[in-house]
Design a protein around this motif. Structure first.
Motif, short mmCIF file in Angstrom:
data_model
loop_
_atom_site.label_atom_id
_atom_site.label_comp_id
_atom_site.label_asym_id
_atom_site.label_seq_id
_atom_site.Cartn_x
_atom_site.Cartn_y
_atom_site.Cartn_z
N ASP A 86 0.85 -1.18 0.00
CA ASP A 86 0.00 0.00 0.00
C ASP A 86 0.89 1.24 0.00
OD1 ASP A 86 -1.73 2.09 0.45
OD2 ASP A 86 -2.57 1.29 2.31
N LEU A 87 0.81 2.04 -1.05
CA LEU A 87 1.69 3.20 -1.18
C LEU A 87 1.55 4.15 -0.01
CD1 LEU A 87 3.72 4.70 -3.02
CD2 LEU A 87 1.76 5.84 -4.09
N ASP A 88 0.37 4.21 0.60
CA ASP A 88 0.13 5.14 1.70
C ASP A 88 0.36 4.52 3.07
OD1 ASP A 88 -0.48 7.15 -0.08
OD2 ASP A 88 -2.63 6.76 -0.03
N SER A 89 0.85 3.28 3.12
CA SER A 89 1.21 2.68 4.40
C SER A 89 2.55 3.26 4.85
CB SER A 89 1.34 1.16 4.28
OG SER A 89 1.95 0.61 5.44
N ARG A 147 14.32 5.91 0.09
CA ARG A 147 14.44 7.35 0.32
C ARG A 147 13.30 8.10 -0.36
NH1 ARG A 147 15.87 7.91 4.50
NH2 ARG A 147 16.20 10.14 4.11
N PHE A 148 12.99 7.74 -1.60
CA PHE A 148 11.87 8.36 -2.30
C PHE A 148 10.56 8.09 -1.58
CE2 PHE A 148 14.68 8.16 -6.14
CZ PHE A 148 14.67 9.53 -6.42
N LEU A 149 10.38 6.84 -1.12
CA LEU A 149 9.16 6.48 -0.41
C LEU A 149 9.05 7.24 0.90
CD1 LEU A 149 9.20 2.68 -1.19
CD2 LEU A 149 7.38 4.26 -1.85
N HIS A 150 10.17 7.38 1.60
CA HIS A 150 10.13 8.06 2.90
C HIS A 150 9.76 9.54 2.74
CE1 HIS A 150 11.03 8.98 7.06
NE2 HIS A 150 11.78 9.99 6.65
N LYS A 165 3.62 20.23 2.61
CA LYS A 165 3.07 20.99 1.49
C LYS A 165 3.42 20.36 0.13
CE LYS A 165 3.44 25.38 4.01
NZ LYS A 165 4.03 26.74 4.02
N PHE A 166 4.34 19.39 0.14
CA PHE A 166 4.84 18.86 -1.13
C PHE A 166 4.48 17.39 -1.37
CE2 PHE A 166 7.50 22.50 -0.13
CZ PHE A 166 7.50 23.19 -1.33
N THR A 167 3.44 16.91 -0.69
CA THR A 167 3.00 15.53 -0.89
C THR A 167 2.74 15.25 -2.36
OG1 THR A 167 2.03 15.46 1.32
CG2 THR A 167 1.27 13.81 -0.24
N TRP A 168 2.05 16.15 -3.03
CA TRP A 168 1.70 15.99 -4.44
C TRP A 168 2.95 15.83 -5.32
CZ3 TRP A 168 3.74 19.47 -7.88
CH2 TRP A 168 4.28 20.65 -7.33
N PHE A 169 4.03 16.52 -4.93
CA PHE A 169 5.27 16.47 -5.70
C PHE A 169 5.99 15.14 -5.51
CE2 PHE A 169 9.90 17.19 -5.90
CZ PHE A 169 10.01 17.65 -7.22
N PHE A 170 5.98 14.62 -4.27
CA PHE A 170 6.70 13.38 -3.96
C PHE A 170 5.99 12.13 -4.49
CE2 PHE A 170 8.04 15.93 -0.05
CZ PHE A 170 9.27 16.28 -0.60
N LYS A 171 4.66 12.20 -4.69
CA LYS A 171 3.90 10.98 -4.99
C LYS A 171 4.34 10.26 -6.26
CE LYS A 171 -0.69 9.00 -4.76
NZ LYS A 171 -2.12 9.25 -4.42
N PRO A 172 4.57 10.93 -7.39
CA PRO A 172 5.02 10.20 -8.59
C PRO A 172 6.33 9.44 -8.38
CG PRO A 172 4.31 12.42 -9.17
CD PRO A 172 4.39 12.36 -7.67
N PHE A 173 7.25 10.06 -7.63
CA PHE A 173 8.51 9.39 -7.34
C PHE A 173 8.29 8.17 -6.46
CE2 PHE A 173 9.56 13.85 -8.12
CZ PHE A 173 10.54 13.73 -9.10
N ALA A 174 7.34 8.30 -5.51
CA ALA A 174 7.02 7.18 -4.63
C ALA A 174 6.41 6.03 -5.41
CB ALA A 174 6.08 7.64 -3.52
N TRP A 176 6.95 5.27 -8.53
CA TRP A 176 8.07 4.63 -9.24
C TRP A 176 8.87 3.76 -8.28
CZ3 TRP A 176 13.22 5.03 -8.04
CH2 TRP A 176 14.11 4.41 -8.92
N ALA A 177 9.14 4.25 -7.08
CA ALA A 177 9.95 3.52 -6.11
C ALA A 177 9.26 2.24 -5.65
CB ALA A 177 10.26 4.40 -4.91
N LEU A 178 7.95 2.28 -5.48
CA LEU A 178 7.21 1.08 -5.09
C LEU A 178 7.29 0.02 -6.19
CD1 LEU A 178 5.31 -0.58 -3.32
CD2 LEU A 178 3.40 0.76 -4.23
N ASN A 179 7.07 0.42 -7.42
CA ASN A 179 7.14 -0.53 -8.54
C ASN A 179 8.55 -1.09 -8.71
OD1 ASN A 179 4.42 -0.23 -9.18
ND2 ASN A 179 4.81 1.49 -10.59
N LYS A 180 9.55 -0.22 -8.58
CA LYS A 180 10.94 -0.65 -8.71
C LYS A 180 11.31 -1.62 -7.59
CE LYS A 180 15.18 -0.63 -10.30
NZ LYS A 180 15.52 -1.28 -11.58
N SER A 181 10.88 -1.32 -6.38
CA SER A 181 11.17 -2.20 -5.24
C SER A 181 10.58 -3.59 -5.46
CB SER A 181 10.61 -1.60 -3.94
OG SER A 181 11.24 -0.39 -3.62
N ASN A 182 9.33 -3.65 -5.89
CA ASN A 182 8.69 -4.95 -6.11
C ASN A 182 9.36 -5.73 -7.23
OD1 ASN A 182 6.73 -5.11 -4.07
ND2 ASN A 182 5.39 -3.70 -5.16
#
Length: 264
Positions: A86-89, A147-150, A165-174, A176-182
């Motif tokens: 879960d990306l938001d976990s 690091r991207f996920l954190h 204030k930058f959640t929207w900015f970090f989400k695309p990187f997160a 990518w990081a979730l897919n790459k990790s899996n």
């Protein structure tokens, strides 16, 4: 609600979660072993290390994913899950947490808004190549992803700070990081790999194990119940900790987590 201040009461609220996990694993033929301080406790104390404030288990990646799906589909009134897919976990990719819904826990209460219940940490053990250099590269890539996920996760849960204030900015990187990790986690099939490893461990030397350990499990006593451990637990623990039967110094006999736990 009543704040739980006694370490023994904390342990007693976590134990039913482990009993629940064990029941599901036996019903569905899923492999797991008690791990880290929990395994030391089982062997040295036949239960919790007296000052330990968590429960850890290891599972092969295929069994780990099956367990997560089983519990998610149960919709239990008593037990919940923080899904590592879960990306938001808060613990996305790092571990699954099964928790007791009849309790209330605030982790890092002065830093994050992170609320669940008395828990068991489940770590996935992933198939690994025979090449140590390649393993080091995989671990380095997982660290980068983390690091991207954190950055994204901490922006969601942090109590205050500019990062929110930058959640929207970090989400695309997160994402990518979730897919790459899996992709990395599943790059090598667990059951056809000679070696396996939990990426959350600090040391490749300590965490790298033979995957066949999970094909030879025995029951041991832990707090009056029987749970699964590696049949070769002695060599495993000596490799991890040296003389694990020796008690640490008094100064080291302290809980390691930061949370407030309440009985509901």
């Amino acid at each position: 609600m009543e704040l739980v201040e006694n370490i023994r009461d904390t342990q007693n609220l976590m134990l039913p979660v482990l009993v629940f996990i064990d029941k599901i694993c036996r019903e569905h033929n899923l492999r797991y072993s008690l791990a880290y301080g929990t395994l030391i406790g089982a062997i040295r104390h036949k239960g919790f290390i007296p000052w330990d404030d968590d429960i850890d288990i290891l599972m092969p990646r295929p069994d780990y994913e099956k367990l997560q799906n089983i519990i998610k589909n149960m919709n239990s009134d008593e037990f919940g899950i923080m899904d590592s897919n879960d990306l938001d976990s808060f613990y996305v990719t790092r571990m699954a947490k099964i928790f007791n819904k009849k309790t209330y826990l605030k982790e890092f209460p002065h830093k994050y808004i992170l609320e669940y219940g008395a828990f068991v940490d489940i770590f996935a053990v992933n198939g690994m190549p025979d090449n140590v250099a390649e393993i080091k590269k995989m671990k380095k890539d997982i660290f980068l992803c983390s690091r991207f996920l954190h950055m994204y996760i901490s922006s969601i849960y942090r109590i205050r700070g500019k990062r929110k204030k930058f959640t929207w900015f970090f989400k695309p990187f997160a994402k990518w990081a979730l897919n790459k990790s899996n992709e990395i986690f599943n790059r090598y099939d667990f059951d056809s790999s000679k070696y396996a490893m939990n990426f959350e461990g600090d040391s490749i030397e300590k965490e790298l194990m033979e995957s066949d350990l999970f094909n030879h499990l025995i029951d041991v006593e832990f707090e009056g119940h029987q749970f699964k451990v590696f049949e070769q637990y002695d060599s495993y623990l000596k490799h991890m900790y040296g003389d694990y039967m020796q008690l640490p110094s008094i100064e080291e006999q302290e809980p390691h987590h930061s949370f407030d736990l309440y009985k509901i």
